[in-house]
Design an enzyme around this catalytic site. Structure first.
Site, PDB file in Angstrom:
ATOM      1  N   CYS A  90       0.855  -1.185   0.000  1.00 54.35           N
ATOM      2  CA  CYS A  90       0.000   0.000   0.000  1.00 54.35           C
ATOM      3  C   CYS A  90       0.890   1.234   0.000  1.00 54.35           C
ATOM      4  CB  CYS A  90      -0.897  -0.021   1.239  1.00 54.35           C
ATOM      5  SG  CYS A  90      -2.012   1.376   1.359  1.00 54.35           S
ATOM      6  N   HIS A 132      -8.996  -3.790  -2.597  1.00 54.11           N
ATOM      7  CA  HIS A 132      -8.095  -3.042  -1.712  1.00 54.11           C
ATOM      8  C   HIS A 132      -8.519  -1.569  -1.649  1.00 54.11           C
ATOM      9  CE1 HIS A 132      -3.932  -2.209  -0.048  1.00 54.11           C
ATOM     10  NE2 HIS A 132      -4.293  -1.004  -0.457  1.00 54.11           N
ATOM     11  N   GLU A 133      -8.797  -0.978  -2.820  1.00 56.39           N
ATOM     12  CA  GLU A 133      -9.170   0.444  -2.858  1.00 56.39           C
ATOM     13  C   GLU A 133     -10.551   0.684  -2.252  1.00 56.39           C
ATOM     14  OE1 GLU A 133      -6.774   2.410  -3.288  1.00 56.39           O
ATOM     15  OE2 GLU A 133      -5.498   0.818  -4.069  1.00 56.39           O
ATOM     16  N   HIS A 136     -10.296   0.909   1.414  1.00 57.71           N
ATOM     17  CA  HIS A 136      -9.831   2.237   1.853  1.00 57.71           C
ATOM     18  C   HIS A 136     -11.003   3.201   2.045  1.00 57.71           C
ATOM     19  CE1 HIS A 136      -5.495   2.491   2.065  1.00 57.71           C
ATOM     20  NE2 HIS A 136      -5.345   1.894   0.902  1.00 57.71           N
TER      21      HIS A 136
END
Length: 156
Positions: A90, A132-133, A136
């Site tokens: 990351c 993953h995004e 976030h």
């Protein structure tokens, strides 16, 4: 376009769920362009708005395949299938890599920069990057999903 500062952990903005985008305007377009440029210069495959200090549900992904740049605004995962386990890093955690389990296939609903809703299907590495995004945008960091951390020489 401008290169933005990438927020490093620890920082509260990284662990705070983001607000939905309601204004699809020139400011949003500039943010998307700046985020994409920042991601490319940092040699990343994805970048979420909180990583540049903006608490909005905005992410860009570009895994350097035929799909090209993907802009995700207010994304949600509608469907997940399968399983993949692999390394993740990351831009907000420089030099840190860990093994993370993700769905191998996902179907996502999102909006584009004009507010138009679209559906996107992804699998493999692209699915991993998108998940993953999206994490976030909900204040979830990959470190909360790591099953083991890699030593530097393991990923060479």
């Amino acid at each position: 376009m401008a290169v933005l500062e990438i927020i490093k952990h620890p920082n509260e903005v990284l662990e705070t769920p983001c607000e939905r985008v309601i204004n699809f305007d020139k400011k949003l377009v500039k943010l998307l362009k700046d985020m994409h440029e920042t991601m490319l210069i940092a040699d990343g495959v994805g970048l979420a708005a909180p990583q540049v200090g903006v608490s909005l549900q905005v992410a860009v992904v570009d895994v350097d395949d035929d799909t090209g740049k993907i802009e995700l605004i207010n994304p949600s995962i509608l469907e997940k299938r399968g399983e993949q386990v692999g390394p993740e890093g990351c831009l907000s955690f420089p030099g840190l890599y860990g093994e993370v389990e993700r769905a191998d296939y996902i179907k996502v609903r999102a909006q584009n920069r004009r507010g138009k809703v679209f559906l996107l299907e992804a699998e493999g590495f692209l699915a991993r990057a998108i998940q993953h995004e999206i994490d976030h945008l909900h204040g979830v960091l990959f470190t909360s999903k790591v099953t083991r951390y890699y030593e530097e020489n393991e990923l060479e």
